[in-house]
Every structure is written in C-alpha cells, then in structure tokens.
Design a protein around this motif. Structure first.
Motif, short mmCIF file in Angstrom:
data_model
loop_
_atom_site.label_atom_id
_atom_site.label_comp_id
_atom_site.label_asym_id
_atom_site.label_seq_id
_atom_site.Cartn_x
_atom_site.Cartn_y
_atom_site.Cartn_z
N GLN A 181 0.80 -1.22 0.00
CA GLN A 181 0.00 0.00 0.00
C GLN A 181 0.84 1.27 0.00
O GLN A 181 0.61 2.16 -0.82
CB GLN A 181 -0.95 0.00 1.20
CG GLN A 181 -1.95 -1.15 1.19
CD GLN A 181 -2.97 -1.03 2.29
OE1 GLN A 181 -3.53 0.04 2.54
NE2 GLN A 181 -3.21 -2.13 2.99
N LEU A 182 1.79 1.36 0.92
CA LEU A 182 2.53 2.61 1.05
C LEU A 182 3.47 2.86 -0.12
O LEU A 182 3.44 3.93 -0.73
CB LEU A 182 3.31 2.62 2.36
CG LEU A 182 4.17 3.87 2.58
CD1 LEU A 182 3.31 5.12 2.63
CD2 LEU A 182 5.00 3.73 3.85
N GLN A 183 4.33 1.90 -0.44
CA GLN A 183 5.31 2.14 -1.50
C GLN A 183 4.65 2.44 -2.85
O GLN A 183 5.08 3.38 -3.53
CB GLN A 183 6.29 0.96 -1.58
CG GLN A 183 7.25 0.93 -0.39
CD GLN A 183 8.30 -0.18 -0.49
OE1 GLN A 183 8.06 -1.24 -1.06
NE2 GLN A 183 9.46 0.07 0.08
N PRO A 184 3.61 1.72 -3.28
CA PRO A 184 2.95 2.10 -4.53
C PRO A 184 2.35 3.51 -4.49
O PRO A 184 2.40 4.23 -5.50
CB PRO A 184 1.85 1.04 -4.69
CG PRO A 184 2.37 -0.14 -3.94
CD PRO A 184 3.10 0.42 -2.77
N ARG A 185 1.81 3.92 -3.35
CA ARG A 185 1.26 5.27 -3.24
C ARG A 185 2.36 6.32 -3.39
O ARG A 185 2.18 7.34 -4.06
CB ARG A 185 0.55 5.42 -1.88
CG ARG A 185 -0.17 6.74 -1.70
CD ARG A 185 -0.72 6.82 -0.28
NE ARG A 185 -1.86 5.94 -0.10
CZ ARG A 185 -3.13 6.35 -0.19
NH1 ARG A 185 -3.41 7.60 -0.45
NH2 ARG A 185 -4.11 5.48 0.02
N LEU A 186 3.49 6.08 -2.77
CA LEU A 186 4.61 7.02 -2.89
C LEU A 186 5.15 7.06 -4.32
O LEU A 186 5.45 8.14 -4.85
CB LEU A 186 5.72 6.63 -1.92
CG LEU A 186 5.40 6.73 -0.42
CD1 LEU A 186 6.52 6.10 0.40
CD2 LEU A 186 5.20 8.18 0.00
N GLN A 187 5.27 5.89 -4.94
CA GLN A 187 5.79 5.84 -6.31
C GLN A 187 4.86 6.53 -7.29
O GLN A 187 5.32 7.06 -8.31
CB GLN A 187 5.99 4.37 -6.71
CG GLN A 187 7.14 3.69 -5.96
CD GLN A 187 7.06 2.18 -5.97
OE1 GLN A 187 6.14 1.60 -6.57
NE2 GLN A 187 8.00 1.52 -5.31
N ALA A 188 3.57 6.54 -7.01
CA ALA A 188 2.63 7.24 -7.89
C ALA A 188 2.72 8.75 -7.72
O ALA A 188 2.34 9.51 -8.64
CB ALA A 188 1.21 6.76 -7.60
N ALA A 189 3.22 9.21 -6.58
CA ALA A 189 3.25 10.64 -6.31
C ALA A 189 4.58 11.29 -6.71
O ALA A 189 4.60 12.46 -7.11
CB ALA A 189 2.98 10.88 -4.83
#
Length: 351
Positions: A181-189
């Motif tokens: 959850q966290l790493q994909p959200r950061l990578q999208a931002a």
C-alpha cells in the motif's frame, strides 16, 4: 557598550544546542547589545508568534487494522519530506524512518540542511518518509506505545501480549502494508529510485529493521539498526539471522542486490548503565537470558558478532559502531545523523 564574554567552560551539549538554535528559524541568539524584549505572559500563545513548519513536509493518516483484541480503529501517520528542486533522472532515493513521530523531524531536518545550503556545499537529496502513528489531539506522548509494540515485533509460535497487556507479533502485517500500500502510493506521487531505498529503526524499530533484512531482503538496500532489541522474544531475530546467514553463505542463495547494513549501540548501554529512575523489567531480563543462550549457540553473542558475520557474506557490507557516552535512547540522534549520510551518498563507495 560592554563586550560579550563567552562562558568560561562551555560543554559540548551546550555548543550543540546553540548550533541547532541558530539553524532553526525563530530560534536566533539575541546580541549582547540588543535590549531585551518584553516577556509575554505565561499561557499567551499568540504573543509567542506563529507555529513553525518545516519546508517540504506534508503528512497523511492512512487506515490501519485494529490491534488484536481491540475494537478501536487506528491510523498510520505517514510524514514525507520532499527535497527542493527537480528529482534526479533515476528518481529520488528514499529513507524510511520508523518511530516517525519522534525521529522523522530529526532526520528530515538533517536531510533538508544538506540540500538547502549554497551550491558549493549542497549535497544530494532524498525523500524522507516517517512511519508513525496518529495520536489523539491532546496526547503528550511521542509514540502510540501499543501500536508500536505490535507493528515492530516479530511473529513466532507462542507470541503473546507483553507484561503491559500490549499485543505483539504484527511486523509481517506492517511489512505487507508498506510493500503493498505505502510504497505504490509514494511511487505514484514522486519519481523514486527503486534500488536506493533505506530503512532506519531504533530499539524495537531496530529489531523490525533486522527482521525486514532477514525476511524481506528485496524491499530495501540499506538497513540502519540502532540499539536493536535483540533480546526480544527470547532472541527470535537471532534465529532469523542464523537462517539468513546459512542461506547466503558462500553464495548458496543469491541476494537480490548489494546490501549495506549499519548496526550501532551506545557506550552507556553496553556498559550496562541504566537510568536509576527506571524500574527493573523482569520480563525483559528473562527474555534477554534466553536470547543470550540462543546467541551463543549461533556464535552471535553480541551485535558486533552479528555485524561481522553479515560482513562475510557475498554482496553484503556490514558496519558496526559504538557511540561513546550514548545511552539506549540517545542512540536515536546518532542513527539519524548516520542515516542522513548513508541514505543520500550512494556514490560514495568508501563510506
């Protein structure tokens, strides 16, 4: 006009405090010849100025599963520092720091200082991600102790609540949340470098950092574990370490990338000195005795032994540091300083 006279014997702690005060907006030192400003009355918050916010920082509260045995919903607080200027072509390095409510402000400020100096002194930047817990608005705590205990401790057969009734053993769930959850959200931002990821933890956070190294090795490339709680769970993490060493000795199983590991402890904690106001903890002492017996069986009697064993593995460089005069809590500061260097200087081969 009388000249200012320096203190006769300033100690190191005072000099460091003064240096930090000069570096923070709103904490300047008043000159000797400057008339003293009127002192606002106690409790008059407005007269003391405005809240201070660090540039480039934002946070988000994300839902987290309730703790075992509790119906109360909770939230992970994620704090992010984004450097000034454009990202490198391959993306920003990322430094994840556990106990983010406490350690993120220290580490983020150090990283910001490196990138906010003049061009001739400016160093490389990195995204800093603080992993904390949302606290009630009126709370004076720096941690959610129950959430921290659960999220940072390891699962094993027979894991049970600690002597304070706090649930334990949720580290794998927390790692799943980070990866899924966290790493994909950061990578999208933001543009992030997938092979320049550092995890930093202290005490229980150091325990969690080593657990991630031994069981989710591909998630990070650098691991900073300060004063890790090797005693916890009768030394369960030492069993994980022994299994990791057997898998990767002599290249029997290839590591996903080259790894750097930074283990450290304080000189005061190694000497066995404890705050006289702190009550003994029989549960911890019993667990530590069991952990020591397990460590001896694996030849990992100390953190220094563990570091040396890791350093003998192919594609692993492990470093061990003792911070003089630091107690267990004091190693947090050193861990942040160390992480601000190793999490940013990826082209510095010597380190």
């Amino acid at each position: 006009m009388p000249a200012c006279s320096p203190p006769s014997s300033p100690d190191t702690a005072r000099r460091q405090w003064l240096a930090s005060a000069l570096a923070v907006p709103g904490l300047g030192l008043v000159g000797c010849a400057t008339p003293a400003a009127p002192v606002p009355p106690v409790g008059d918050n407005a007269a003391w100025g405005q809240p201070w916010h660090m540039p480039g920082v934002r946070y988000m509260d994300l839902p987290a599963p309730a703790l075992p045995g509790s119906p109360t919903p909770r939230q992970h607080r994620v704090m992010v520092y984004v450097p000034q200027g454009p990202a490198p072509a391959a993306g920003w390095p990322v430094v994840y720091v556990l106990d983010g409510n406490l350690m993120f402000p220290l580490l983020a400020q150090l990283v910001h200082n490196r990138g906010a100096r003049g061009p001739e002194l400016r160093g490389p930047g990195a995204l800093v991600v603080g992993l904390g817990h949302a606290l009630p608005p009126a709370s004076a705590e720096v941690h959610d102790r129950a959430a921290r205990t659960y999220d940072y401790t390891l699962p094993y057969d027979g894991v049970a609540p600690d002597s304070q009734g706090r649930a334990q053993g949720g580290a794998d769930q927390f790692l799943d949340w980070m990866a899924q959850q966290l790493q994909p959200r950061l990578q999208a931002a933001w543009p992030l470098h997938p092979q320049r990821q550092t995890l930093v933890g202290h005490s229980y956070g150091g325990l969690f950092t080593l657990h991630a190294l031994f069981t989710r090795t591909a998630l990070f490339q650098r691991y900073v574990a300060a004063s890790p709680s090797l005693w916890w769970g009768n030394g369960t993490v030492l069993e994980e370490a022994a299994q990791f060493l057997r898998r990767h000795q002599a290249g029997a199983s290839a590591l996903p990338s080259e790894l750097q590991v930074y283990l450290s402890q304080g000189g005061e904690e190694l000497a066995g000195r404890r705050d006289p106001g702190r009550a003994p903890n029989p549960e911890r002492e019993a667990s530590a005795r069991q952990a020591q017996a397990r460590a001896q069986r694996h030849g990992l009697a100390t953190a220094a032994d563990l570091s040396q064993a890791l350093d003998r593995l192919p594609r692993v460089r492990s470093h061990y540091q003792v911070w003089p005069d630091a107690n267990h809590g004091g190693t947090q500061l050193y861990a942040c300083m160390q992480a601000a260097r190793v999490g940013l200087d990826w082209d510095d081969a010597a380190r």
